[in-house]
Design an enzyme around this catalytic site. Structure first.
Site, short mmCIF file in Angstrom:
data_model
loop_
_atom_site.label_atom_id
_atom_site.label_comp_id
_atom_site.label_asym_id
_atom_site.label_seq_id
_atom_site.Cartn_x
_atom_site.Cartn_y
_atom_site.Cartn_z
N GLU A 246 0.88 -1.18 0.00
CA GLU A 246 0.00 0.00 0.00
C GLU A 246 0.91 1.21 0.00
OE1 GLU A 246 -1.32 3.10 0.83
OE2 GLU A 246 -2.42 2.57 2.66
N CYS A 280 -2.98 8.64 3.17
CA CYS A 280 -2.91 8.26 1.75
C CYS A 280 -4.22 8.49 1.02
CB CYS A 280 -2.53 6.78 1.63
SG CYS A 280 -0.96 6.36 2.42
#
EC number: 1.2.1.19
Length: 474
Positions: A246, A280
């Site tokens: 990720e 994010c």
């Protein structure tokens, strides 16, 4: 203050160089903690390998029972975790206590249940005289690397599914933010069999590389930057390890002229600036249809200007500092380069906050163009850009013209339009008339340079398993 590694069920001091740990809200050093040495990294991996021989054969019920005990322990120690997360990250204490710690406990509870519900394909006779069945078995030893923006939450996202599936883990927190992970270590030492979870500490360049490149590690799970992900992929390529990545994002937020503008403004005020924008999935790249562009710019600027920065222990504080001086300088650089462009207007913010701590004003930059750096690259700070658009085709093209593919949102009252855009956007998640909402039952993960693999949900559990075919002749 807990500062010990966890290796083979024992809490031990690191034998390597001492690393300074800081409070971002004041800039002051709060601890100097010894990192692991290479022998301790090796010992942690070998302990996990040894423990896997038994742990990988335990029943889902056994694993679920222990995961529930971990969830209970986290809830019982919620205030301690929140204090440490606030101290080490600069987060508002009330946000850590009320938002993040409950979510951490919930992840362990979800995967406790999921461990007992993992399903496979139906068995059958696909060849005469032979019966086939599918198994989902654990991968083995997982090296997990957690980031500094949500240290405890990201540790839970990595530990819970891996343990639920029957894997053993060696976890390394970010060198900037180890405190809640060390606190978790002393709880895990009392709950789990020795070696099932091991925790080491140190810089990525030496301890991280030693861990991820270890020959006994079967899988590497990272939440971090694209650069770190690319390095790990290169570093582990020769051993062909399974990887789970990720790697950040640059979320497009598409606001159509029929959207509820008050809802948009309230949402972006929260979803663009939570955790000082160090997220994010932050709602940071706004595209606003031209008919309502001026209205949104003005309203959002006014709303963002009211965000309160300050003492993390003040219950009215909404915005904390950036994690380090280096991160602050990075954000300053992005904003200064954007301000130098003649077409960009600083609606609010745009400056470093004078005084102690690593604070940057919540910032709205209007008039940004698609090709601008501020639109294309992840800032990871309290900064949003706003770009006007004309129609669906244009905004879909702009939204997808990005190296990132983690999260996105669409704001409209037209349900048909919402479905059309959701089908076209190249992002792991698309929210409609909201942003930043995560639940343990639904997957989180990206595509393109944002990585691959899923956190949370049954998909997250499956990522920590190997599909095997068993055929029996009869």
């Amino acid at each position: 203050m807990h500062d010990k590694l966890l290796i083979e069920g024992k809490l031990v001091a690191g034998k390597g160089e001492a690393l300074a740990v800081f409070n971002p809200a004041t800039g002051e050093q709060i601890a100097a903690i010894a990192q692991a040495d290479l022998h301790q990294v090796d010992a942690a991996v070998l302990a996990a390998e040894s423990a896997f021989a038994h742990w990988g054969q335990t029943t889902p019920k056994t694993r679920a029972t222990l995961l529930l005990q971990i969830a209970d322990a986290i809830e019982e120690n919620a205030e301690a975790f929140a204090r440490l997360e606030s101290l080490n990250c600069g987060k508002p204490y009330h946000a850590a206590l009320n938002d993040e710690v409950p979510a951490v406990a919930d992840v362990f509870r979800f995967f406790a249940g999921a461990a007992r519900c993992l399903s496979g394909s139906a068995a059958g006779e696909y060849l005469e005289g032979h019966t086939s069945m599918i198994r989902r078995d654990p991968v083995g030893v997982v090296a997990s690397i957690a980031p500094w923006n949500y240290p405890l939450m990201m540790a839970s996202w990595k530990l819970a599914p891996a343990l639920a599936a029957g894997n053993c883990v060696v976890l390394k927190p970010a060198e900037q933010t180890p405190l809640t992970t060390f606190y978790l270590a002393h709880l895990l030492a009392e709950i789990l069999p020795a070696g099932v979870v091991n925790i080491v500490f140190g810089r990525g360049a030496d301890i991280g590389d030693a861990l991820t490149g270890h020959e006994k590690v079967n899988m590497v799970s990272l939440t971090g930057s694209i650069a770190t992900g690319a390095h790990i992929l290169s570093h582990t390529a020769s051993s062909v390890k399974r990887t789970h990545m990720e790697l950040g994002g640059k979320a497009p937020v598409i606001v159509f002229d029929d959207a509820d503008i008050d809802q948009v403004v309230d949402g972006i005020r929260s979803f663009g600036f939570y955790n000082a924008g160090q997220d994010c999935t932050a709602a940071c790249r706004l595209y606003v249809q031209r008919a309502v562009y001026d209205k949104v710019v003005e309203a959002l600027g006014n709303a963002v200007a009211t965000l309160k920065m300050g003492d993390p222990h003040d219950e009215t504080t909404e915005l904390g500092p950036l994690i380090t001086e280096q991160q602050l300088e990075r954000v300053v650089g992005f904003v200064e380069r954007a301000k130098a462009l003649p077409h960009i207007t600083v609606v609010t913010g745009g400056e470093r906050v004078k005084g102690q701590g690593f604070y940057f004003q919540p910032t709205v930059l209007a008039g940004a163009k698609q090709e601008d750096e501020i639109v294309q690259k992840e800032v990871f700070g309290p900064v949003i850009s706003i770009t006007p658009f004309d129609d669906e085709a244009q905004v879909i093209g702009w939204a997808n013209a990005s190296h990132y593919g983690l999260a996105s949102s669409v704001w409209t009252r037209d349900i048909g339009r919402a479905h059309r855009l959701a089908a076209c956007l190249q992002y792991g998640c698309t929210w409609v008339n909201t942003h930043f909402m995560l639940v343990s039952e639904m997957p989180h993960g990206g595509q393109k340079l944002s990585g691959y693999g899923k956190d949370m949900s049954m998909y997250g559990l499956e990522d920590y398993t190997i599909v095997r075919h068993i055929m029996i002749r009869h």
